[in-house]
Design a protein around this motif. Structure first.
Motif, PDB file in Angstrom:
ATOM      1  N   PHE A  22      18.399  20.007 -15.195  1.00  0.00           N
ATOM      2  CA  PHE A  22      18.991  21.339 -15.314  1.00  0.00           C
ATOM      3  C   PHE A  22      19.264  21.950 -13.938  1.00  0.00           C
ATOM      4  N   SER A  23      20.238  22.846 -13.883  1.00  0.00           N
ATOM      5  CA  SER A  23      20.490  23.627 -12.680  1.00  0.00           C
ATOM      6  C   SER A  23      19.382  24.654 -12.503  1.00  0.00           C
ATOM      7  N   GLY A  24      19.379  25.336 -11.345  1.00  0.00           N
ATOM      8  CA  GLY A  24      18.355  26.347 -11.094  1.00  0.00           C
ATOM      9  C   GLY A  24      18.368  27.466 -12.121  1.00  0.00           C
ATOM     10  N   GLY A  25      19.573  27.919 -12.470  1.00  0.00           N
ATOM     11  CA  GLY A  25      19.676  28.991 -13.457  1.00  0.00           C
ATOM     12  C   GLY A  25      19.210  28.558 -14.832  1.00  0.00           C
ATOM     13  N   GLU A  26      19.537  27.324 -15.195  1.00  0.00           N
ATOM     14  CA  GLU A  26      19.105  26.803 -16.495  1.00  0.00           C
ATOM     15  C   GLU A  26      17.592  26.614 -16.524  1.00  0.00           C
ATOM     16  N   GLN A  27      17.014  26.183 -15.397  1.00  0.00           N
ATOM     17  CA  GLN A  27      15.561  26.053 -15.325  1.00  0.00           C
ATOM     18  C   GLN A  27      14.879  27.409 -15.436  1.00  0.00           C
ATOM     19  N   GLN A  28      15.523  28.456 -14.899  1.00  0.00           N
ATOM     20  CA  GLN A  28      14.949  29.786 -15.028  1.00  0.00           C
ATOM     21  C   GLN A  28      14.954  30.237 -16.481  1.00  0.00           C
TER      22      GLN A  28
ATOM     23  N   MET B 231      24.935  33.984 -12.497  1.00  0.00           N
ATOM     24  CA  MET B 231      23.713  33.608 -13.204  1.00  0.00           C
ATOM     25  C   MET B 231      22.656  34.698 -13.082  1.00  0.00           C
ATOM     26  N   MET B 232      22.609  35.353 -11.922  1.00  0.00           N
ATOM     27  CA  MET B 232      21.662  36.453 -11.736  1.00  0.00           C
ATOM     28  C   MET B 232      21.928  37.565 -12.747  1.00  0.00           C
ATOM     29  N   LYS B 233      23.201  37.889 -12.963  1.00  0.00           N
ATOM     30  CA  LYS B 233      23.545  38.925 -13.933  1.00  0.00           C
ATOM     31  C   LYS B 233      23.129  38.521 -15.346  1.00  0.00           C
ATOM     32  N   ARG B 234      23.257  37.232 -15.663  1.00  0.00           N
ATOM     33  CA  ARG B 234      22.850  36.747 -16.987  1.00  0.00           C
ATOM     34  C   ARG B 234      21.344  36.888 -17.181  1.00  0.00           C
ATOM     35  N   ILE B 235      20.590  36.560 -16.134  1.00  0.00           N
ATOM     36  CA  ILE B 235      19.132  36.665 -16.227  1.00  0.00           C
ATOM     37  C   ILE B 235      18.718  38.123 -16.376  1.00  0.00           C
ATOM     38  N   MET B 236      19.338  39.027 -15.619  1.00  0.00           N
ATOM     39  CA  MET B 236      19.011  40.446 -15.728  1.00  0.00           C
ATOM     40  C   MET B 236      19.385  40.992 -17.105  1.00  0.00           C
ATOM     41  N   ALA B 237      20.512  40.527 -17.650  1.00  0.00           N
ATOM     42  CA  ALA B 237      20.900  40.954 -19.004  1.00  0.00           C
ATOM     43  C   ALA B 237      19.879  40.470 -20.027  1.00  0.00           C
ATOM     44  N   THR B 238      19.325  39.287 -19.796  1.00  0.00           N
ATOM     45  CA  THR B 238      18.304  38.758 -20.699  1.00  0.00           C
ATOM     46  C   THR B 238      17.031  39.591 -20.640  1.00  0.00           C
ATOM     47  N   VAL B 239      16.666  40.054 -19.447  1.00  0.00           N
ATOM     48  CA  VAL B 239      15.503  40.936 -19.317  1.00  0.00           C
ATOM     49  C   VAL B 239      15.696  42.186 -20.174  1.00  0.00           C
ATOM     50  N   LYS B 240      16.894  42.747 -20.120  1.00  0.00           N
ATOM     51  CA  LYS B 240      17.199  43.930 -20.925  1.00  0.00           C
ATOM     52  C   LYS B 240      17.133  43.606 -22.415  1.00  0.00           C
ATOM     53  N   THR B 241      17.615  42.435 -22.800  1.00  0.00           N
ATOM     54  CA  THR B 241      17.553  42.015 -24.203  1.00  0.00           C
ATOM     55  C   THR B 241      16.105  41.885 -24.670  1.00  0.00           C
TER      56      THR B 241
ATOM     57  N   ALA C 118      19.256  45.408  -8.556  1.00  0.00           N
ATOM     58  CA  ALA C 118      19.315  44.981  -9.955  1.00  0.00           C
ATOM     59  C   ALA C 118      18.028  45.341 -10.692  1.00  0.00           C
ATOM     60  N   ALA C 119      16.895  45.166 -10.019  1.00  0.00           N
ATOM     61  CA  ALA C 119      15.606  45.456 -10.651  1.00  0.00           C
ATOM     62  C   ALA C 119      15.457  46.948 -10.938  1.00  0.00           C
ATOM     63  N   LEU C 120      15.836  47.784  -9.985  1.00  0.00           N
ATOM     64  CA  LEU C 120      15.668  49.229 -10.162  1.00  0.00           C
ATOM     65  C   LEU C 120      16.616  49.788 -11.209  1.00  0.00           C
ATOM     66  N   LYS C 121      17.777  49.172 -11.370  1.00  0.00           N
ATOM     67  CA  LYS C 121      18.702  49.614 -12.413  1.00  0.00           C
ATOM     68  C   LYS C 121      18.111  49.391 -13.802  1.00  0.00           C
ATOM     69  N   LEU C 122      17.283  48.352 -13.939  1.00  0.00           N
ATOM     70  CA  LEU C 122      16.659  48.046 -15.226  1.00  0.00           C
ATOM     71  C   LEU C 122      15.374  48.836 -15.465  1.00  0.00           C
TER      72      LEU C 122
END
Length: 234
Positions: A134-140, A168-178, A195-199
């Motif tokens: 897997f890529s780094g983002g997929e491993q995350q 990929m960073m935006k996808r991970i942050m969106a997942t945190v919100k989900t 990104a962290a403070l926006k969430l």
């Protein structure tokens, strides 16, 4: 849900965390920000039982857990997705995910496995593939999915966007919100402070093992001090 009071953590004679106090309420996203070496990862590792504090106390859902074994803390509903992902590269994606449910004895594991595949479709599509391909983002995504298989009440994420592309960073942050919207409380350590403070409902700024500033996510985003030091603004 989580209360950290006067926490101290030492590596030999070096005090890495110097009497910090903070709290995480149910349903919140709370973030710890700061430069490398500020003590953020050490704090998470101590909360999850991987390190022993030299002072202070940690309470999770009202029960004191400093001194409790790491596997018991997971069983109480507190999971940790560590910095660097720490997946098992030769095992399949599905085997990695199921390790997150290792301590469970209920019959809901297949349901939660399917939920992980719905949250991260790529994991379901490639569930029999070795995780090391897997890529780094997929491993995350895999590391986060594995942590979710323990059915945590509170999920600690350590640098989930480290080394990832902006998309990929935006996808991970969106997942945190989900995950938050689905009822999981989040304690987030993240190099991308903006990104962290926006969430975040609230945030704490660590410098050399001490909390120097705290406030709501919005307050810290608009703080001149934080903007200059951590957001790259003049």
């Amino acid at each position: 849900m989580l209360e950290v009071k006067d926490l101290e953590v030492s590596y030999g004679k070096i005090i890495a965390v110097k009497g910090i106090s903070f709290s995480v309420d149910e349903g919140e996203v709370v973030t710890l920000i700061g430069t490398n070496g500020a003590g953020k990862t050490t704090t998470l590792r101590t909360i999850s039982g991987l390190l022993r504090p030299s002072g202070g106390e940690i309470r999770f859902r009202g029960e004191r857990i400093d001194g409790t074994a790491a596997h018991q803390i997971v069983g109480m509903g507190l999971a940790h997705s560590p910095e660097g992902r720490r997946i098992f590269p030769r095992m399949t994606v599905e085997e990695n995910l199921l390790l997150g449910a290792f301590g469970r004895r209920d019959k809901e594991v297949p349901k939660d496995l399917q939920a992980a595949y719905e949250l991260f479709p790529i994991l379901g599509e490639r569930s029999k593939q070795p995780a090391g391909t897997f890529s780094g983002g997929e491993q995350q995504m895999l590391a986060m999915g594995r942590a979710m298989l323990s059915r945590p009440k509170l999920l600690m994420l350590d640098e989930p966007s480290m080394g990832l592309s902006p998309i990929m960073m935006k996808r991970i942050m969106a997942t945190v919100k989900t995950l938050q919207s689905q009822g999981t409380t989040i304690l987030l350590v993240e190099q991308n402070a903006r990104a962290a403070l926006k969430l975040a409902s609230k945030g704490y700024v660590l410098e050399v093992g001490k909390i120097v500033t705290e406030g709501t996510g919005q307050e810290l985003l608009t703080s001149d001090e934080v903007r200059k030091a951590y957001l790259g603004e003049d």
